[in-house]
Structures are given as C-alpha cells and as structure tokens.
Design an enzyme around this catalytic site. Structure first.
Site, PDB file in Angstrom:
ATOM      1  N   ASP A 172       7.566  -4.538  -2.103  1.00 14.30           N
ATOM      2  CA  ASP A 172       6.473  -3.862  -1.391  1.00 14.30           C
ATOM      3  C   ASP A 172       6.479  -4.349   0.055  1.00 14.30           C
ATOM      4  O   ASP A 172       5.965  -5.430   0.352  1.00 14.30           O
ATOM      5  CB  ASP A 172       5.126  -4.182  -2.040  1.00 14.30           C
ATOM      6  CG  ASP A 172       4.968  -3.509  -3.407  1.00 14.30           C
ATOM      7  OD1 ASP A 172       6.000  -3.222  -4.056  1.00 14.30           O
ATOM      8  OD2 ASP A 172       3.812  -3.279  -3.810  1.00 14.30           O
ATOM      9  N   LYS A 235       2.699   3.515  -0.226  1.00 15.27           N
ATOM     10  CA  LYS A 235       1.566   2.716  -0.714  1.00 15.27           C
ATOM     11  C   LYS A 235       0.515   2.638   0.387  1.00 15.27           C
ATOM     12  O   LYS A 235       0.853   2.531   1.565  1.00 15.27           O
ATOM     13  CB  LYS A 235       2.096   1.327  -1.098  1.00 15.27           C
ATOM     14  CG  LYS A 235       1.055   0.320  -1.535  1.00 15.27           C
ATOM     15  CD  LYS A 235       1.736  -0.983  -1.999  1.00 15.27           C
ATOM     16  CE  LYS A 235       0.745  -2.095  -2.199  1.00 15.27           C
ATOM     17  NZ  LYS A 235       1.389  -3.388  -2.523  1.00 15.27           N
ATOM     18  N   LYS A 271       1.411   4.769  -4.529  1.00 17.10           N
ATOM     19  CA  LYS A 271       0.678   3.581  -4.988  1.00 17.10           C
ATOM     20  C   LYS A 271      -0.555   3.325  -4.120  1.00 17.10           C
ATOM     21  O   LYS A 271      -0.431   2.816  -3.007  1.00 17.10           O
ATOM     22  CB  LYS A 271       1.590   2.354  -4.969  1.00 17.10           C
ATOM     23  CG  LYS A 271       0.865   1.064  -5.398  1.00 17.10           C
ATOM     24  CD  LYS A 271       1.790  -0.138  -5.445  1.00 17.10           C
ATOM     25  CE  LYS A 271       1.000  -1.414  -5.706  1.00 17.10           C
ATOM     26  NZ  LYS A 271       1.858  -2.617  -5.638  1.00 17.10           N
TER      27      LYS A 271
END
Lengths: 335, 795
Positions: A172, A235, A271
């Site tokens: 991430d 995300k 996400k």
C-alpha cells in the site's frame, strides 16, 4: 494463484476468496484524459447520500453481506507503538475473525471466513508472516514513505523493494500529494510506475490521500493517473488524514475505475480506508460496489476495506443475528 | 429458503420490507371506512355513496371511502365559510402556532403517514419516508413562519376567503401541504379534495388537525372522484380554487369557473427537458436522469421526461444510462431496497402501455432492462426510447410513467429550441460544469423551475409552478403567498354603472359635420397600417359630433399585431436600464404634447379641460413610475434547505394583450401598457372602444421615443370582438381585460386554448387616478413570471 478475468455484472458470479483477477498492466500516460474529468460535487454527494438509503439489507442477507465484508477486510494496525505481540494478536483475529460458535449457529462454518489481508508497517511484516503461516491470508505493508510520502524518492522506492523482499504480497503505497496539488501529473505517473515495477508480483495499492488533495476533481484525476501507472487497487486514505474514506470520494473513485475499465479493459480494485467503523457503513460500501461496478467487485480480489475497529461491530451484529439480543463488546474476542 | 452461504456466493439483494402493521391497525381502527371531515368532525356521505381505495402493488382493497355529492360539499363550504372570519381574526401569531403544531404532528407521525402513502399510492417507501414526509413537515414549518410575519410583510393584503383545493395522487400528502399550509397561514379556510386513488393520508391529516385543536371548519376534507371536484369548482361560495393535476382537467376548471370571480391557480402537466451538455459530469447526469424520470415511477408533473443530449456525447450517455437502468430494482413499494414501486392504478398502467405502443408504432427504438418485473400488481419497467423525433407523440405528450425519450442537439441554441418546443413549461434540468453556459440556458428556457446539475429538488421557500399549459400561479416562497391574498381595497371596488360595451360600431351619422377627414390607422410593428377589414368606425363626441374615425380592426389585424409582437425580440433582450430610458423618453414626449392630448381627451369624453389636463399629467407620472420600476422589480434569492441558492428571477411573460376600458382613455391605456413594457413584454393593446383617439395619437409619441417596432401594437375596433381573438390566440401569453363582467367571463372562458394567464376585472371599476389601485407591484407581478433557478454548489 488462479487468475481469472471477471465478467461485468454477471448474475451469479462465484469466485473463491483467493481467486485474484488479472493484474492491471497500466498504460502509457495520457494527460488529455485528465482534462476530460468533470465532477459535480453536489450531484456526487446526492448519489452518495441516497445510495445506502436505497439499499436496505436485512436478515439472512445482512448476515451474508457482513461475512462478505469481513472477507474483504484489510485488518490493519498502523501505530507507532505496534509490536510483534500486538501484530500476533491481530493475525490471530485475522484467522478467526468471528467466534466459532457464532459461525456454527449461522451455518457458515464451512465458508472458512478469514479477513482479506493483514496490513502493517514494514517492521511488522515478519511477525505477521509468522503468525499467518499455514493460511493464505496475505500480508500487506504500507510503504513509500507512509503516511506523508515526503522522504526521498530513492528511499521510498527501496522501502517498497524491501517490503516485497520481506514477503509482503501487497504493497500500500501513498502518493506525493504535492504532485496532485501542483498538477504535476507526469511526476505522479512516473512515481507510481516506479512503485509498480518495484512491486514485482506483489499487488500495488495506491493511496491517494483524498482528504489532502482537496477536490473531487483531484480525486478523479489522481485515481486515473494511478491506474494508468499500473495500480491494482486505488485506495482512499492512509487513515492519518483529517478526513478519511467518505462515500462521495469513494463514488468518484469507483466511477474512475469504471471509466478506466471501459477504456482499457483492465480491472482495478478499490479500497476505502479510515473511519469505516460500523457494520452499517460497511454495507453501504458493499452496495456502492455492487450498484456502481457490479458483482465482481464484491470479492477481496477487487474490494478491500481498510479498518481496525470495524470487525468488532460486525461481530456484534452477527451475534445479534444468532441470539436476537444486542451484543456487548466484551463478549467478542478483542484484537 | 435461501441460505446464508448461498447469498454469500450470489451477493443478491434480499427483501427488506417495512412493516405495515401500525398503518393497517389504523385502518382497522376506523373499520376501514372513512367519512368526510367537515367542521372538525366525521360526517357520513349524505347520499350514502362509497368507493373503494386499493393498494396498487397488490390490487387488494384498503378501505371504503365516502363519495361526496353536492350536499356534502355544501356542508363543507358552509363550515369553511363560518370558520373563516374567526380564523382570520385569530391573528398571525395564533395561526402560526397551529401551523407549527401541524408541522410537529406530521413529524411525530411521519412513519405512519409514509407507510399509508406507500400502501395507497404505490410509491417506494424510501421516497415517501425520505422525500415526501420531510418536505411536508418543512412546508408547515416554513408557513408557520409566514403566518407569524404576515401582518408586516403583507400589510395591505387580506385573505381571499374560502378556498377549494383539489390535489392529485402522485404526492398526496405533499400536495395537501402545498395547498393547506399557505392557505391557512394567510387566514383562509379550506375545503380540500384528495385524489380518489389516494385519500388516506389526507384523512389521517384530518386527525392531526383534531389533535392540534385546529378550530372546526378551518380544514375540511371531502373525498370523492371528479364529480366531487366539479361540485367544488362550481360552488358559488368558494372564493378561490387551487388545483394540481392534469392539463386536461385544469382546462375544464378554467372553463367552468370563468367569469365567477374565483381566483384560480393551476399546477398542471409537463414534458420537462433534461439537457446534458458535453462538459457535464456524465455519471452524475445519469444519476440525475434516475431521479428525474424514475422517481415515483415517473408519475411526477415535473419529471425530466425528455432527455436532450449534446450529439458528441449522446452515445456515451445512452450507454451509461442503459448500464444504470440494469441495476434499478422494481418491486414491492414497501420494500426499502427497491427503486421503482407500483403504478398508481391499472388505468394508468394501460395509459403508459398505450403510449409505449404508440412510440414503437411511430418508429422510435425501445430499450428496457432484461430483468422481469413482478407479474402481480401494477408495475412497469424503466423504459428508454431513442431515435425519437420531436414530432413523435411520446416526445410531445405527458406519459406520466417511467418512460424516457432521448434526442440529441448540437448547440446551446438548439438545446433551448428543443427544450422550449413544448406546450408545457413546468421545469427543466440543465447539466454543465460551465456556470456561464448553464445560467444562460436556464434564462432562455420557458419554464417555472430550472435545476442546474440537479433535478426534482423542492423546498417550501422556493416557488414552484409553470409557464404555458403547465398552469399559472406559484406554490411556495413569498411568490406563492400572493395566490392566497388580495389587496384590501379590492373587495370594495364598485361595479361599472352602465354597460361598458357598445352594441355595434357606430356609423358616421348622415350629415354630421366633417371637421376632420382623417382615419387613424392601426399601429403594428412600429408602422401605421390600414386595417385588413376595410371598415372604419366613427369616434363621436358626447354630443354626437364626429371627431374622427378609426379602423375597425378584425381577426387578421390581431394576427398581424401578434406576429409583429412575436418578432420584436429586441425589447425582451433590452436591459432594464434601456427600457427605463425609452419609457422616460415616451413620458417626455407625451408631456411636450400635453395640450394636444388634453384637448383630445376633452373632446372625446366631454371632460373639462382641467380634468383632461389632470389625466395627461397622471399619464406622464405613471410612465415615469414604470420607467423607475423597469430596472428595480428584482427577483429574490431563496435559501432552500440544502447547499444551494435558488434565484427567483422575474421574467417577462412574452406577449401580453391589453384590453382597455372607456374611462380615462389615456391614463388607463398607459397604466396597462407601461408596466407590461417595463418588464420587457411585448404588448398588443386594444384601446378604449368609445374613445380610441388618445391611443392612436399616442403612437406618434411612440414613433419619436425609440421604442422598437412591435414592442407595442395598437388595434382599434370592437373591444370584445378583438379581445376574444386575442384571448384565443395561442401565441399570446396573457390577456389583461378591463371591462364588464360578461367580457371578463368570455376572456377566461376562451383563454383555455393555451391556458394563458388572464387578469380581468369582473366588471369592477378601479380608480385610475388612485395610485394604490392602479400602479405598482400588483401590475408588475401580472407582467412577470417567477422562474426559480436552483444552483447547488460545491468545490
């Protein structure tokens, strides 16, 4: 690892939790696309605000959907005081996210529900891998100068490489917000492209830090650039910004995913992270994915919720589904 | 039984029914039988007639409802009449407290009301709960505020009296609120008839009136079908009618009430355009379409039923729309997770099916999602027609169902032209990220509401109502309150003493002295032209002396005058400042010729020179007043209860026909034409039949005053003959008529062709020298439409 290409909005799309869609190879940077972006905040807020009210999910359906939310959960700990012991507790919860007696009573024990991933800092990868040994729950590491992304480019890149080398199957990364705020989209593309290459076989999630980049137009443009550069997931947030995942931001991002798929045929996951702490909110996000993107986006291969306290609330709802009584928090095993 | 593991795989939506037990219990507590609510109590129908109300989603009966006949309506009106004076005398604050109490009660019982609404009308419970009920409560709260402020904010006005209100089935309780709240706030009392398909929430509302301790007779609710409505419309002791419903019925009401002196407001049908430019947020526009035409199954008067998309994005937009339509869910309206509920009744479903069949027969291309709709109950899937020509029936007629027709355009001008290519003018939606483009288009669309980057937004603070055959009058906001008020002096205006009409044109008497051999021409398009008729009529002094002749204008002259007015677009586009300059110039030039006009008035009317001079001076002053007003009759900025501003813009109507009385032939002519011109209307004036020369002289003043040709056209002749042609003319947007009762009735009766606005005096005489009666805001309101432009915003 099976690689299947989901069909859009097929009626009965069955996929096991660990099937993963084909990766997003990205595309050459196309700045003109960014000029076409038009986002109307009021209209987006209206849709985002009414979508959950259009999709009430009750009884057995609520149970199934909440279990699905768990399977899409990136169970996360990202604190300065994280220790291997704390991470081991988290991983134990990831393996057994819901009390066995509840799963039994719900008749879903055979589904083998686990969370989607465990998400930690680089230093905790090793502990997480050990604790998750014997499962296929991936470890995700936040990287690239998380959360501010203001360390040197070389350092950020090497951090990604180190995490991949340490065994993280998902990375991430967080983008350099300055590139967005100054409109330096080429630099953003190059940066993410670099991270994508550094990831090798690990899946790349790009955090656009929506709370920092001010406008929904920037959210859409940053999302597109990250996808062009090969992000497997986009995300919303690090969880450290003043405002984290919101429904309007999420709506803009999932629409960007749809636009990217329409234009390139490539599938990218979503996400939302930060601030999603209630079962009801999780259902709203699942409905958003189903209605705006379709059934394939209700699997961990294409949808994750980054959260830490959410699981406790979901467990309590599931306990209520079994007993008909509202549950106490201390009846659920803590993380 | 589907299991959790199965759902975990399919991730389908399941049923999420709202429990209806409490609402069913309420129906049971009334024995599923409902009488009329008259004078604060339940009254059995006098004729013993009942009808059945059923649930359109199941076809099952819900309750037996009283059918009101003449006697029941008489009783309700009598109760309202008796209650009105005390209600008015109660004073602003105490009335406000009742409205506030009603608002609170609506909130307290909101779930029961929402469920009843859904059971009775088939709308999704989500919409009843999240849209209708909050708007209902908001309407009562907002008007509680107006009741409190009435004396100061509307000083010099009084309630009209007893109001008959007839409401439709698509938003039963919301339309009740729109009708009842302003009527009560302003001190009127009410006889309301809900639609026969959907009476139940009105009857529960009657109980709330009891609970609030509302004085008996202030709100009376009679139930029944169209015949009950006819009794209300025809009732001699009703002072005002307010109707929301179809254009067809609105037309019948206009006709039936013509000449009775009843004030009338109509909120009728629509075929509203939904315009998407290529710089719009397309995904949001698609969602806007969902809210526009699949809200309440498309049974919405202001539904965005005509999708106009810029050609270069049409394909993309339609593709997105089809994808979105696939995820819409049709089903049990009590299910909290459906998007589209039941069509209100089988008859409406048939109507929709007939329109769709017609669309196919006329060659349009139909698209519906491939999922199946419920096979029981009244359901219809979301439907999209493409390849639709503007001439197609489905592009012209209001379908009142979930059916969208799509067309494309190339330029903003073409979007406006297509948008306005309709007999209706209720609402429009404009999608563009360019504020300058959106506002420009909003200003050019002929409709009462324009939503920019939004659709179907409503708020008690913002007026709602139509242009053209979508009706007249506004509901909501300050503009809506005027529908329920009148100036205090109005009721005391005296009738004309003698008939004001001349039976026939007077031929020049044989052997009459011919001091002047001159026939004043008509004034059309800024030019003096002879009448098509080839006839003239004599203008005589009171002693019978021939003082001149004018042409006997005919139908074709009226046609030409309206055509000249239609072409005079410059005047509409002129700024307020420009119009003021022209009006000042006219005043100036009139004053230069004051003596000539004085003598003319004296010669025609027999007035003293002094009185005639006074009339000329008053005319100059009046022109100056409207020159002053030309750039000052500003609209308003409403603050709705969401993040948006709403611009309540004052717009000219278009073409106003002005029919002048005989008294004060110059002053009345000026008093009627100047406000219309000041607001940017084009005018066709019929001057005094008996004393037309002041007006025909006046065009020489116009010629020297820079008024663009066609802005003011003058047709002389037999007043009511010309007035009738004007009132019937579909290009004319309003008729102002000052004359006798018979002529007033005729105007209202024949205006139904395009349902134009009318403003007639019912044979009551104003004093043209009294500024309070004949100058100012009342005239300016008659000369303008209020258009509410909604601008949601957000960075």
């Amino acid at each position: 690892m099976a690689k299947t290409r989901p069909a859009l909005a097929s009626e009965h799309w069955a996929i096991s939790a660990r099937d993963e869609p084909a990766r997003n190879p990205g595309m050459a940077f196309e700045p003109s696309w960014l000029d076409e972006v038009r986002i109307n905040r009021s209209a987006v807020e209206r849709r985002a605000g009414t979508l959950p009210t259009r999709r009430s999910i009750k009884k057995e359906w609520q149970t199934a959907w909440l279990l699905k939310a768990i399977s899409c959960l990136d169970l996360t700990t990202l604190s300065g005081d994280d220790t291997p012991g704390r991470v081991r507790r988290l991983c134990a919860k990831a393996r057994q996210p819901v009390r066995a007696d509840i799963l039994e009573a719900l008749g879903v024990a055979e589904l083998g529900i686990t969370v989607g991933a465990v998400c930690v800092y680089h230093a905790m990868i090793e502990a997480a891998l050990e604790a998750l040994a014997g499962t296929d729950i991936p470890v995700a590491a936040v990287s690239a100068g998380f959360p501010a992304a203001l360390s040197s480019a070389a350092l950020r890149l090497s951090e990604v490489e180190a995490s991949v080398a340490a065994g993280a199957r998902e990375i991430d990364i967080v983008i350099h917000r300055g590139h967005v705020l100054t409109g330096n989209w080429q630099a953003l593309y190059d940066e993410v492209r670099g991270f994508r290459e550094a990831c090798g076989n690990a899946r790349l999630k790009t955090i656009i830090a929506s709370g920092d980049i001010a406008t929904l137009g920037n959210v859409a443009r940053a999302s597109l650039v990250c996808m062009m550069a090969g992000a497997d997931f986009i995300k919303t947030s690090t969880g450290k910004e003043a405002v984290n995942a919101t429904m309007p931001v999420s709506l803009v991002m999932v629409r960007a995913i749809r636009a990217y798929r329409e234009r390139t045929g490539h599938t990218v996951g979503f996400k939302p992270a930060g601030g999603i702490s209630t079962a009801k909110a999780a259902l709203g996000y699942l409905a958003l994915m189903k209605d705006e993107l379709g059934r394939p986006w209700l699997e961990p291969g294409l949808f994750r919720i980054g959260a830490s306290s959410l699981l406790g609330d979901i467990e309590r709802q599931l306990a209520h589904a079994v007993s008909g009584r509202y549950a106490a928090d201390y009846h659920q095993p803590m993380v | 039984m589907v299991t959790v593991p199965q759902i975990f795989q399919t991730m389908d939506y399941g049923p999420a029914p709202e429990g209806a037990a409490a609402a069913e219990g309420w129906l049971d507590s009334h024995g599923r039988t409902f009488k009329h609510f008259i004078d604060g109590d339940w009254c059995a129908p006098h004729e013993g007639q009942w009808f059945e109300s059923s649930n359109p989603a199941t076809g099952l009966p819900l309750a037996r409802i009283a059918q009101a006949e003449q006697t029941d309506v008489d009783m309700a009106v009598a109760a309202a009449r008796a209650a009105q004076a005390p209600w008015r005398k109660l004073g602003a604050h105490r009335r406000a407290r009742y409205l506030y109490a009603l608002a609170r009660l609506v909130q307290k019982h909101s779930r029961m009301l929402a469920i009843l609404e859904t059971l009775d009308g088939g709308k999704p419970i989500r919409e009843a709960r999240d849209m209708d009920l909050p708007l209902v409560a908001r309407h009562f709260y907002h008007h509680a505020g107006w009741a409190q402020l009435l004396d100061r904010e509307f000083s010099g006005y009084e309630p009209i009296g007893v109001v008959g209100q007839i409401i439709p089935w698509n938003f039963p309780l919301l339309m009740l609120a729109w009708k009842v709240a302003p009527a009560l706030a302003t001190g009127n009392t009410v006889v309301l008839k809900p639609a026969e398909f959907t009476s139940l929430t009105a009857l529960l509302f009657a109980e709330l009136c009891q609970e609030a301790g509302l004085p008996p007779g202030v709100v009376n609710i009679v139930t029944g079908d169209g015949t009950t409505g006819e009794h209300i419309v025809a009732h001699p002791d009703i002072d005002k009618l307010a109707f929301t419903g179809s254009t067809e019925v609105g037309r019948a009401i206009r006709k039936a009430s013509a000449g009775t002196g009843k004030r009338l407001s109509l909120e009728l049908g629509g075929k509203s355009p939904f315009i998407v430019f290529d710089d719009a947020d397309l995904d949001s526009a698609v969602e806007g379409v969902v809210d526009a035409i699949w809200f309440n199954q498309g049974q919405v008067c202001c539904a965005g039923s005509r999708l106009l998309v810029q050609e270069n994005i049409a394909e993309a937009m339609i593709a997105k729309l089809r994808a979105r339509m696939k995820s819409l869910r049709v089903g049990d309206p009590l299910d909290k997770a459906i998007d589209i509920g039941a069509i209100v009744a089988p008859v409406q479903l048939q109507r929709i099916e007939q329109f769709v069949a017609k669309g196919l027969a006329e060659g349009a291309s139909l698209w519906q999602p491939d999922w199946t709709r419920p096979d029981q109950g009244c359901f219809y899937p979301p439907t999209l027609f493409t390849e639709v020509a503007p001439a197609a029936t489905i592009a012209q007629e209001e379908i009142f169902g979930p059916v969208l027709v799509a067309m494309s355009f190339r330029t903003p001008a073409e979007a406006v032209a297509l948008g306005n290519n309709s007999r209706y003018g209720l609402a429009a939606s404009v999608w563009s990220e360019s504020l300058s483009l959106a506002l420009d288009v909003a200003g050019k669309l002929k409709c009462g509401t324009v939503w920019v980057n939004s659709t179907n937004l409503f708020d008690a603070a913002c007026g709602f109502g139509g242009y053209r055959e979508s009706g007249f009058g506004r509901e909501g906001g300050r503009e809506g309150l005027y529908e329920y008020l009148r100036p205090v002096w109005q009721a005391t205006l005296p009738p004309y003493d003698a008939p004001t009409r001349q039976a026939d044109p007077v031929p020049p008497p044989a052997g009459a002295p011919r001091a002047i051999d001159r026939t004043a021409k008509l004034y059309l398009g800024g030019r003096q032209v002879r009448s098509d008729s080839g006839y003239s009529r004599a203008v005589l002094a009171p002693d019978g002396t021939l003082i001149g002749e004018v042409y006997e204008g005919n139908r074709k002259d009226v046609r030409d005058a309206v055509e000249a007015a239609r072409k005079a677009q410059d005047w509409r586009r002129a700024t307020g400042h420009n119009r003021a300059q022209v009006l000042y110039y006219i005043a100036e030039n009139l004053e230069v010729r004051a003596a000539e006009f004085r003598d003319r008035i004296a010669a025609m009317t027999g007035a003293t020179r002094r009185a005639a001079a006074r009339e000329v001076a008053a005319s100059v002053r009046r022109l100056c007043a409207y020159a002053g007003w030309a750039d000052k009759f500003d609209g308003a900025l409403h603050g709705p209860s969401l993040r948006a501003v709403t611009l309540a813009m004052h717009e000219p109507l278009g073409i106003i026909a002005v029919v002048c009385p005989d008294e004060a032939p110059l002053l009345a002519f000026v008093s009627l034409t100047a406000p219309a011109l000041a607001m940017g209307n084009r005018v066709v004036a019929v001057p005094s039949e008996r004393h037309p020369l002041a007006a025909t002289d006046f065009y020489q003043v116009l010629d020297t005053s820079d008024l663009p040709g066609g802005a003011l056209n003058i047709v002389t002749g037999t007043r009511d003959t010309l007035a009738k042609v004007l009132a019937e003319h579909d290009q004319v947007d309003s008729v102002w008529y000052v004359g006798d009762g018979e002529g007033s009735a005729m105007i209202e009766r024949v205006s139904v062709g395009n349902l134009k606005r009318t403003w007639v005096n019912y044979g009551r005489r104003r004093d043209w020298f009294d500024v309070a009666q004949t100058e100012g805001r009342e005239f300016l309101r008659q000369a303008t439409e209020v258009k509410n432009v909604w601008l949601p915003h957000g960075a």
